[in-house]
Design an enzyme around this catalytic site. Sequence first.
Site, short mmCIF file in Angstrom:
data_model
loop_
_atom_site.label_atom_id
_atom_site.label_comp_id
_atom_site.label_asym_id
_atom_site.label_seq_id
_atom_site.Cartn_x
_atom_site.Cartn_y
_atom_site.Cartn_z
CE LYS A 41 0.78 2.18 8.88
NZ LYS A 41 0.12 2.74 7.68
CB SER A 65 -0.90 6.61 6.95
OG SER A 65 -0.33 5.76 7.92
CB SER A 81 -0.92 0.01 1.23
OG SER A 81 -0.17 0.26 2.40
CB SER A 89 0.43 3.79 4.56
OG SER A 89 1.35 2.77 4.89
#
Length: 260
Positions: free
Chosen positions: A104, A208, A42, A44
């Site tokens: 992250k 996100s 993805s 994010s």
Amino acid sequence: MTTEELEPKQEGLFETVKTVVWALLIAGIFRTLFFQPFFIPSGSMKDTLLVGDFLFVNKMAYGYSQYSCPFGLCPFSGRILGGEPARGDVVVFRHPTNNQDYIKRLIGLPGDRIQVKDSVIYINGEAAPQVPDGVFREVFEPQGGQGRLPACEYREGNDCVKTRYIETLPGGVSHSILDIGLRATDNTPVFTVPEGEYFFMGDNRDNSIDSRVPQSRNGVGFVPYENLIGRADRVVFSSAGKRMFYFWTWRSDRFFKAVE
């Protein structure tokens, strides 16, 4: 067929099975103790990490927990040979409730007070400076195996454009972030990070799911130390296509690129 003819075939089959078992065992040990492959599905973490980046996660960085083994099956609780993560690290961790792996950036350490005001992070009352750094452009088209369209601040022809900033966290780590305008998570209450837990955010701030949203609202919330899997240090391979073997979509400029 005689017994003498069967025996070499049986021995050959046994040797093949034994080789496969040993190969799987060695691969499992390598994946558990050293480096775990991770594919970015993805957007994010754009533009630090792009959809289709392939990297190896350094599992030695923070030591080992039950989540270091495939399927979270390490037969112990807590953490052994633990190393402390640093603010600004890009970390792969196991989500506290949905059993999926996320990647992250580590923003908040235990005891920190974190708040986002008008898209700016405040850590213990001090703003993390953001310096404008032009824009990030990408083609507005389905990306990766999931076929998701990128989120844009605005469109120019077939380009999807986002404003880019360089953000500097306490301790001096600077990295790129993207912004597409005011969203609900651009203003938050103050989060006080509990002891033994961490606060994470994606670099693509308006696209996100991270610690700004609690687990009760399908977010990430605070992440326990035990759930950290490893640190992302370097992109090994990158492809912009739906399949990795579409060689014409390979991004050779990202091969072995350091994660900053």
